[in-house]
Scaffold this motif. Sequence first.
Motif, PDB file in Angstrom:
ATOM      1  N   UNK A 102       0.829  -1.197   0.000  1.00  0.00           N
ATOM      2  CA  UNK A 102       0.000   0.000   0.000  1.00  0.00           C
ATOM      3  C   UNK A 102       0.867   1.253   0.000  1.00  0.00           C
ATOM      4  N   UNK A 103       1.985   1.189   0.710  1.00  0.00           N
ATOM      5  CA  UNK A 103       2.923   2.306   0.808  1.00  0.00           C
ATOM      6  C   UNK A 103       3.997   1.980   1.819  1.00  0.00           C
ATOM      7  N   UNK A 104       4.890   2.928   2.066  1.00  0.00           N
ATOM      8  CA  UNK A 104       5.988   2.720   3.005  1.00  0.00           C
ATOM      9  C   UNK A 104       6.004   3.822   4.043  1.00  0.00           C
ATOM     10  N   UNK A 105       6.311   3.443   5.277  1.00  0.00           N
ATOM     11  CA  UNK A 105       6.461   4.376   6.391  1.00  0.00           C
ATOM     12  C   UNK A 105       7.854   4.206   6.975  1.00  0.00           C
ATOM     13  N   UNK A 129      13.906   9.941   2.805  1.00  0.00           N
ATOM     14  CA  UNK A 129      13.619  10.578   1.515  1.00  0.00           C
ATOM     15  C   UNK A 129      12.804   9.673   0.606  1.00  0.00           C
ATOM     16  N   UNK A 130      13.027   8.359   0.697  1.00  0.00           N
ATOM     17  CA  UNK A 130      12.378   7.441  -0.229  1.00  0.00           C
ATOM     18  C   UNK A 130      11.059   6.872   0.280  1.00  0.00           C
ATOM     19  N   UNK A 131      10.701   7.144   1.529  1.00  0.00           N
ATOM     20  CA  UNK A 131       9.456   6.614   2.093  1.00  0.00           C
ATOM     21  C   UNK A 131       8.274   7.499   1.706  1.00  0.00           C
ATOM     22  N   UNK A 132       7.109   6.894   1.645  1.00  0.00           N
ATOM     23  CA  UNK A 132       5.887   7.656   1.390  1.00  0.00           C
ATOM     24  C   UNK A 132       5.490   8.482   2.602  1.00  0.00           C
ATOM     25  N   UNK A 133       5.604   7.878   3.784  1.00  0.00           N
ATOM     26  CA  UNK A 133       5.297   8.541   5.045  1.00  0.00           C
ATOM     27  C   UNK A 133       6.507   8.436   5.949  1.00  0.00           C
ATOM     28  N   UNK A 134       6.624   9.352   6.893  1.00  0.00           N
ATOM     29  CA  UNK A 134       7.740   9.284   7.823  1.00  0.00           C
ATOM     30  C   UNK A 134       7.336   9.817   9.193  1.00  0.00           C
ATOM     31  N   UNK A 135       7.957   9.264  10.217  1.00  0.00           N
ATOM     32  CA  UNK A 135       7.781   9.748  11.581  1.00  0.00           C
ATOM     33  C   UNK A 135       9.167   9.790  12.208  1.00  0.00           C
TER      34      UNK A 135
END
Length: 609
Positions: free
Chosen positions: A368-371, A383-389
């Motif tokens: 679905x995506x990457x966090x 930089x390459x993730x869709x979402x970040x925390x």
Amino acid sequence: MCGIVAAAAQRDAAPLLIAGLKALEYRGYDSAGLAVLQGGQLRRVRATGKVREMESLYLADPFPGSIGIAHTRWATHGVPNEANAHPHVVGRIALVHNGIIENHAALRSALQKQGYVFSSETDTEVMAALVDAHLSKGMSLREAVIATAKELEGAYAIAVISNDEPGRVVGARRGAPLLVGVGIGEHFLGSDAQALVQVTNRIIYLEDGDVVEISRGGAQIFSLDGTTVDRPIHESEISADAVERGEYRHYMQKEIFEQPRAVAETLEARVGPNGVLPNIFGVDGEELLTKVQGLHIIACGTSYHAGLVAKYWIEEYARLPVNVEVASEYRYREAVVPQGSLLVAISQSGETADTLAAMRESRRRGYLGTLAICNVPESSVVREADLKLMTRAGPEIGVASTKAFTTQLAALALLALHLAKRRGLDPQRYQELCEQLQHLPRAIERALTIEPQIVQLAERFIHRHHALFLGRGMHYPVALEGSLKLKEISYIHAEAYPAGELKHGPLALVDEDMPVVAVAPNGPLLDKLKSNLQEVRARGGELIVFADKAAHIEGNAANGSVLRIDAGGDFIAPAVFTVPLQLLAYHVAVLRGTDVDQPRNLAKSVTVE
């Protein structure tokens, strides 16, 4: 995380502001900017990238002025670009902001109807327009900020300047830190004392709901009802750079004791009285997370252990299936990816070769995506993730990770709670868990107080060659992390097992020369664990038990010790119990004379396969 610096000085403000921003660079950011009042007019410079890039733009066309505000931003609302960078200028005012405003969309709509046109995607520009709208009603800057604060929902720390009042800076806070620096004939605001130590060590810590007005001549603090309040002045002891050891013998020891602050930074402006704040994963994150039907966590080393704890949290509270895998294994097999799976990559440095490669490999597998859960904003994983925390741990110099691990746990706890609320967790239980999480920094502080007992305990390990760690449930990963720390820096061979597996093999190793370290929280598996401990005692093994104060485990001086820990709740217990295990590994290594901060054969960031 974002950083704020403001000055009402008796000299040019811009150099002071730039120096303050540089002191806050460890927090992580993607853009920087400053605004100065020059002859009653606002001058501003902003740039994406590092503070030095913004500084170069300023030096190419410097502008004097003794009143100014500055900011480093990590993108939440809106992509990182100059238009979204702070300060935001609307009408006669400039404003910088840390935090997230929950009702920004409704406020934006109302302001647009009044004729305001927005040039950014940020919630901050909405706040700036709201202050300007109140000024248009004849209010003073302070009155306009108070009126604005009363309309905001969410967390904020702000600093504001206005053409109409060129000698003042007004600040306000709720849920995000802001403090006042008291100088000689000048005053400052900052989100961190480290930003102000270059100009003063006299600090006033503002409280939630405070509004402050600073000028060269003084600082006045008000409540939201307009009455004045008094806050004490503290003498800050911060003087060394963030990467200096200071009073500590090793970086690792310093970083262990930085954990209450580091975890507090991770939670800042992300969890409040009503729970986890929205948009902490970015605006796009809200839409993506509503579609999640399962998670696949990939990581290495200590980060992998954090992922294992998160599996227990997410499956129990959010009722979503979670698979946790060592990144170096994942990338070389064909994983089955169920529909609606989110890939979560955990990395302290954001450059871990296996984790980065696994994340890239996942692109072709239909996630679905990457966090990304990470400590370094400009890293490749982020930089390459869709979402970040971001974990906001700050610089970690010691190779054996400590505060990076507990801040990863704090970030993953936020994720678990965010998903749990969406998935219908009982509201009362959700509130209880949020309250526990908010008390985690204090619980870690309490755990650190047992260091003198651990110093004595460490003497028993000096001549040992092996150790066994035991834990049950979500404390099995804590046992794994404790054993890893001991082997990393003391070079004692250590293994960790689920306590229920003891009789399936490891019990054969137990004798009077094998110390067995057990983590014993107060929970439904406690009686099972007590039985496992009796198996060790019956075979003459030396037990070291880290037990919750409510667990009622009796000590036995003949073949073991019990150290009492106030875990502060079942949810945060894994992070709290990690701390004494870190201290044990550290003090054993010191006694054995190893290179604590740079253990043999190991590197801080593993950037090769």
